[in-house]
Motif scaffolding. Structure first.
Motif, PDB file in Angstrom:
ATOM      1  N   GLY A  68       0.807  -1.199  -0.112  1.00 31.73           N
ATOM      2  CA  GLY A  68      -0.062   0.089   0.068  1.00 31.73           C
ATOM      3  C   GLY A  68       0.778   1.378   0.042  1.00 31.73           C
ATOM      4  O   GLY A  68       0.508   2.209  -0.633  1.00 31.73           O
ATOM      5  N   ILE A  69       1.974   1.228   0.693  1.00 31.52           N
ATOM      6  CA  ILE A  69       2.924   2.337   0.834  1.00 31.52           C
ATOM      7  C   ILE A  69       3.464   2.634  -0.756  1.00 31.52           C
ATOM      8  O   ILE A  69       3.468   3.729  -1.220  1.00 31.52           O
ATOM      9  N   TYR A  70       3.897   1.534  -1.353  1.00 30.07           N
ATOM     10  CA  TYR A  70       4.320   1.485  -2.838  1.00 30.07           C
ATOM     11  C   TYR A  70       3.446   2.198  -3.463  1.00 30.07           C
ATOM     12  O   TYR A  70       3.808   3.147  -4.332  1.00 30.07           O
ATOM     13  N   LYS A  71       2.240   1.786  -3.539  1.00 25.78           N
ATOM     14  CA  LYS A  71       1.136   2.133  -4.359  1.00 25.78           C
ATOM     15  C   LYS A  71       0.727   3.721  -4.184  1.00 25.78           C
ATOM     16  O   LYS A  71       0.804   4.470  -5.132  1.00 25.78           O
ATOM     17  N   TYR A  88       1.237   9.423  -5.963  1.00 26.36           N
ATOM     18  CA  TYR A  88       1.415  10.851  -5.157  1.00 26.36           C
ATOM     19  C   TYR A  88       2.646  11.409  -5.975  1.00 26.36           C
ATOM     20  O   TYR A  88       2.404  12.490  -6.311  1.00 26.36           O
ATOM     21  N   PHE A  89       3.739  10.696  -6.042  1.00 26.19           N
ATOM     22  CA  PHE A  89       5.100  11.375  -6.506  1.00 26.19           C
ATOM     23  C   PHE A  89       5.347  10.942  -8.094  1.00 26.19           C
ATOM     24  O   PHE A  89       5.004   9.743  -8.238  1.00 26.19           O
ATOM     25  N   SER A  90       6.257  11.434  -8.563  1.00 18.88           N
ATOM     26  CA  SER A  90       6.694  11.151 -10.005  1.00 18.88           C
ATOM     27  C   SER A  90       8.053  10.377  -9.657  1.00 18.88           C
ATOM     28  O   SER A  90       8.641  10.666  -8.430  1.00 18.88           O
ATOM     29  N   ASP A  91       8.449   9.890 -10.698  1.00 17.49           N
ATOM     30  CA  ASP A  91       9.915   9.152 -10.506  1.00 17.49           C
ATOM     31  C   ASP A  91      10.841  10.488 -10.579  1.00 17.49           C
ATOM     32  O   ASP A  91      10.771  11.395 -11.327  1.00 17.49           O
ATOM     33  N   PRO A  92      11.918  10.325 -10.145  1.00 14.68           N
ATOM     34  CA  PRO A  92      12.766   9.281  -9.137  1.00 14.68           C
ATOM     35  C   PRO A  92      12.165   9.339  -7.736  1.00 14.68           C
ATOM     36  O   PRO A  92      12.273   8.480  -6.984  1.00 14.68           O
ATOM     37  N   LEU A  93      11.382  10.460  -7.221  1.00 11.56           N
ATOM     38  CA  LEU A  93      10.960  10.573  -5.797  1.00 11.56           C
ATOM     39  C   LEU A  93      10.092   9.286  -5.252  1.00 11.56           C
ATOM     40  O   LEU A  93      10.396   8.743  -4.231  1.00 11.56           O
ATOM     41  N   ALA A  94       9.395   8.795  -6.218  1.00 13.07           N
ATOM     42  CA  ALA A  94       8.501   7.833  -5.814  1.00 13.07           C
ATOM     43  C   ALA A  94       9.377   6.525  -5.437  1.00 13.07           C
ATOM     44  O   ALA A  94       8.913   5.789  -4.607  1.00 13.07           O
ATOM     45  N   ILE A 113       2.844   4.961   8.482  1.00 14.83           N
ATOM     46  CA  ILE A 113       3.319   5.718   7.318  1.00 14.83           C
ATOM     47  C   ILE A 113       2.278   5.601   6.344  1.00 14.83           C
ATOM     48  O   ILE A 113       2.188   6.304   5.437  1.00 14.83           O
ATOM     49  N   ARG A 114       1.637   4.154   6.334  1.00 21.18           N
ATOM     50  CA  ARG A 114       0.589   4.016   5.209  1.00 21.18           C
ATOM     51  C   ARG A 114      -0.561   5.078   5.358  1.00 21.18           C
ATOM     52  O   ARG A 114      -0.970   5.606   4.390  1.00 21.18           O
ATOM     53  N   THR A 115      -1.009   5.217   6.529  1.00 24.36           N
ATOM     54  CA  THR A 115      -1.944   6.253   6.724  1.00 24.36           C
ATOM     55  C   THR A 115      -1.519   7.733   6.062  1.00 24.36           C
ATOM     56  O   THR A 115      -2.442   8.475   5.908  1.00 24.36           O
ATOM     57  N   TYR A 116      -0.660   8.090   6.560  1.00 23.17           N
ATOM     58  CA  TYR A 116       0.165   9.176   6.260  1.00 23.17           C
ATOM     59  C   TYR A 116      -0.002   9.687   4.863  1.00 23.17           C
ATOM     60  O   TYR A 116      -0.225  10.692   4.430  1.00 23.17           O
ATOM     61  N   LEU A 117       0.525   8.780   4.021  1.00 20.57           N
ATOM     62  CA  LEU A 117       0.679   8.734   2.622  1.00 20.57           C
ATOM     63  C   LEU A 117      -0.811   8.480   2.180  1.00 20.57           C
ATOM     64  O   LEU A 117      -1.101   9.540   1.052  1.00 20.57           O
ATOM     65  N   ASP A 118      -1.686   8.064   2.595  1.00 20.53           N
ATOM     66  CA  ASP A 118      -3.055   7.915   2.097  1.00 20.53           C
ATOM     67  C   ASP A 118      -3.601   9.247   2.237  1.00 20.53           C
ATOM     68  O   ASP A 118      -4.381   9.920   1.576  1.00 20.53           O
ATOM     69  N   ALA A 119      -3.413  10.087   3.439  1.00 24.38           N
ATOM     70  CA  ALA A 119      -3.839  11.340   3.626  1.00 24.38           C
ATOM     71  C   ALA A 119      -3.277  12.234   2.871  1.00 24.38           C
ATOM     72  O   ALA A 119      -3.952  13.260   2.247  1.00 24.38           O
ATOM     73  N   LEU A 120      -1.979  11.993   2.494  1.00 24.57           N
ATOM     74  CA  LEU A 120      -1.258  13.189   1.374  1.00 24.57           C
ATOM     75  C   LEU A 120      -2.071  13.088   0.209  1.00 24.57           C
ATOM     76  O   LEU A 120      -2.245  14.099  -0.535  1.00 24.57           O
TER      77      LEU A 120
END
Length: 129
Positions: free
Chosen positions: A71-74, A79-85, A118-125
């Protein structure tokens, strides 16, 4: 007439989760130690688990960890483009969840609760929560 939902066998679920996790580990360029620690396995178990013929069982905790990492990976890919993702998880982060450390380090140290945070944080972002 309804078609019954197919129930996956635990070995099949484990194989799919491990295959996805191995691809993520490779994508993020995690070390053997990091990959094993994130999955809550010894390094020798991770070496065996990443092979297609692995017949061992995953604990419920390990399976939840792998699911959350997927889920974090997804979320990162959305959310981000490469290479940041691909590098976000291994870069120092000043956010309150990370305190200047790399998310992978805090996830290993904090275990499943931190991985889920972390998963929740990214989902909120990305507007999911």
């Amino acid at each position: 007439m309804q078609v019954a939902a197919r129930t996956r066998e635990p070995a099949e679920v484990n194989a799919v989760a491990l295959k996805a996790y191995a691809r993520i580990v490779e994508s993020w360029a995690l070390s053997l130690r990091e990959a094993a620690g994130l999955a809550d396995m010894s390094e020798s178990t991770w070496k065996r688990a990443r092979k297609p013929d692995f017949a061992g069982e995953l604990t419920k905790d390990q399976l939840l960890r792998l699911s959350a990492v997927i889920g974090i990976y997804k979320s990162l890919e959305l959310y981000f483009s490469d290479p940041l993702a691909r590098t976000w998880f291994t870069r120092p982060n000043a956010g309150s969840l990370f305190g200047g450390h790399r998310p992978v380090e805090t996830a290993i140290e904090g275990g499943l609760p931190q991985i889920l945070a972390i998963r929740t944080y990214l989902d909120a972002l990305r507007g999911g929560a």
